[in-house]
Design a protein around this motif. Structure first.
Motif, PDB file in Angstrom:
ATOM      1  N   SER A 101      33.186  32.808  54.608  1.00 40.34           N
ATOM      2  CA  SER A 101      33.412  33.144  52.566  1.00 40.34           C
ATOM      3  C   SER A 101      34.247  33.236  51.485  1.00 40.34           C
ATOM      4  CB  SER A 101      32.831  35.009  52.974  1.00 40.34           C
ATOM      5  OG  SER A 101      33.126  34.964  51.533  1.00 40.34           O
ATOM      6  N   VAL A 102      34.060  32.442  50.692  1.00 39.80           N
ATOM      7  CA  VAL A 102      35.335  32.272  49.851  1.00 39.80           C
ATOM      8  C   VAL A 102      34.395  32.254  48.500  1.00 39.80           C
ATOM      9  CG1 VAL A 102      36.371  29.739  49.117  1.00 39.80           C
ATOM     10  CG2 VAL A 102      35.506  29.662  51.092  1.00 39.80           C
ATOM     11  N   THR A 103      35.591  33.332  48.067  1.00 37.55           N
ATOM     12  CA  THR A 103      35.392  34.059  47.098  1.00 37.55           C
ATOM     13  C   THR A 103      35.765  33.512  45.527  1.00 37.55           C
ATOM     14  OG1 THR A 103      36.497  35.520  46.838  1.00 37.55           O
ATOM     15  CG2 THR A 103      34.393  36.111  47.962  1.00 37.55           C
ATOM     16  N   ILE A 110      43.664  24.115  48.290  1.00 31.73           N
ATOM     17  CA  ILE A 110      43.877  23.233  47.101  1.00 31.73           C
ATOM     18  C   ILE A 110      42.266  22.670  46.219  1.00 31.73           C
ATOM     19  CG2 ILE A 110      44.731  22.442  45.024  1.00 31.73           C
ATOM     20  CD1 ILE A 110      47.200  21.731  46.645  1.00 31.73           C
ATOM     21  N   PHE A 111      42.240  22.145  47.711  1.00 27.11           N
ATOM     22  CA  PHE A 111      40.832  21.583  46.660  1.00 27.11           C
ATOM     23  C   PHE A 111      39.498  22.619  47.511  1.00 27.11           C
ATOM     24  CE2 PHE A 111      42.846  17.197  47.405  1.00 27.11           C
ATOM     25  CZ  PHE A 111      42.926  17.873  45.983  1.00 27.11           C
ATOM     26  N   GLN A 112      39.931  23.263  48.357  1.00 27.80           N
ATOM     27  CA  GLN A 112      39.308  24.425  48.593  1.00 27.80           C
ATOM     28  C   GLN A 112      38.494  25.205  47.464  1.00 27.80           C
ATOM     29  OE1 GLN A 112      40.075  28.140  50.895  1.00 27.80           O
ATOM     30  NE2 GLN A 112      38.691  27.378  52.474  1.00 27.80           N
ATOM     31  N   VAL A 113      40.391  25.931  46.634  1.00 31.19           N
ATOM     32  CA  VAL A 113      40.324  26.973  45.965  1.00 31.19           C
ATOM     33  C   VAL A 113      39.192  25.895  45.054  1.00 31.19           C
ATOM     34  CG1 VAL A 113      41.419  28.290  46.764  1.00 31.19           C
ATOM     35  CG2 VAL A 113      42.336  26.902  44.834  1.00 31.19           C
ATOM     36  N   ALA A 114      39.899  24.641  44.739  1.00 32.18           N
ATOM     37  CA  ALA A 114      38.916  24.550  42.895  1.00 32.18           C
ATOM     38  C   ALA A 114      37.786  23.556  43.252  1.00 32.18           C
ATOM     39  CB  ALA A 114      40.181  22.599  43.001  1.00 32.18           C
ATOM     40  N   LEU A 115      37.203  23.438  44.077  1.00 34.38           N
ATOM     41  CA  LEU A 115      35.422  22.774  44.206  1.00 34.38           C
ATOM     42  C   LEU A 115      35.106  24.575  44.315  1.00 34.38           C
ATOM     43  CD1 LEU A 115      35.596  20.552  47.487  1.00 34.38           C
ATOM     44  CD2 LEU A 115      34.762  20.225  45.196  1.00 34.38           C
ATOM     45  N   LYS A 116      35.686  25.875  44.735  1.00 33.17           N
ATOM     46  CA  LYS A 116      34.896  27.270  44.831  1.00 33.17           C
ATOM     47  C   LYS A 116      34.819  27.328  42.983  1.00 33.17           C
ATOM     48  CE  LYS A 116      32.638  30.820  45.754  1.00 33.17           C
ATOM     49  NZ  LYS A 116      31.554  30.661  46.127  1.00 33.17           N
TER      50      LYS A 116
END
Length: 150
Positions: free
Chosen positions: A13-15, A83-89
């Motif tokens: 889960s990424v929020t 970085i890209f995980q949070v940017a995409l989310k």
């Protein structure tokens, strides 16, 4: 019915919470505005190095700030995947890279230039832009874009 296979797979889960209404989001107008928005939020700027990204909408409104890493007095680890995980989310269209130099030195290092190039190349694959990498100190800032290093 739960099988052994299902019990051994973790749920991921990424929020992202955008608690600021779009009409109230701050707009980036240049490196000075970024520094003025972010510097008051930056903890212990003279003590240890930190890396963060400012996530931006297509209209250059700030979607959020994400702290990527905290290091020591002379460096910190920058993981592109985080970085890209949070940017995409956050559905960011662009990201501004930010880190501080506890020494107060405003010049970019070889490591600063390498990570900037690496992240710009990765962002291209995701149709994202990296318009700037800003180095903060307690007295001022350095914009790689303003200085022609981007």
């Amino acid at each position: 019915m739960t099988t052994l296979f299902q019990q051994n797979i973790a749920e991921v889960s990424v929020t992202y919470s955008h608690s600021v209404k779009p009409s109230n989001q701050l707009r980036v107008t240049g490196s000075k505005s970024v520094y003025e928005y972010v510097y008051p939020l930056w903890p212990d700027v003279e003590y240890r190095e930190r890396f963060a990204v400012l996530l931006l909408s297509r209209g250059l409104k700030i979607l959020g700030l994400s702290w990527i890493s905290t290091g020591g007095v002379s460096g910190t680890v920058v993981d592109a995947k985080l970085i890209f995980q949070v940017a995409l989310k956050a559905n960011a269209s662009s990201i501004i890279l930010l880190h501080n130099h506890p020494s107060g030195e405003l010049r970019t290092s070889d490591a600063d230039r390498r990570i900037t190039t690496k992240l710009k190349d990765g962002a291209k694959l995701l149709d994202m832009d990296v318009p700037d990498h800003i180095i903060l100190t307690s007295e001022s800032y350095y914009s790689m874009a303003d200085e022609g290093e981007m």
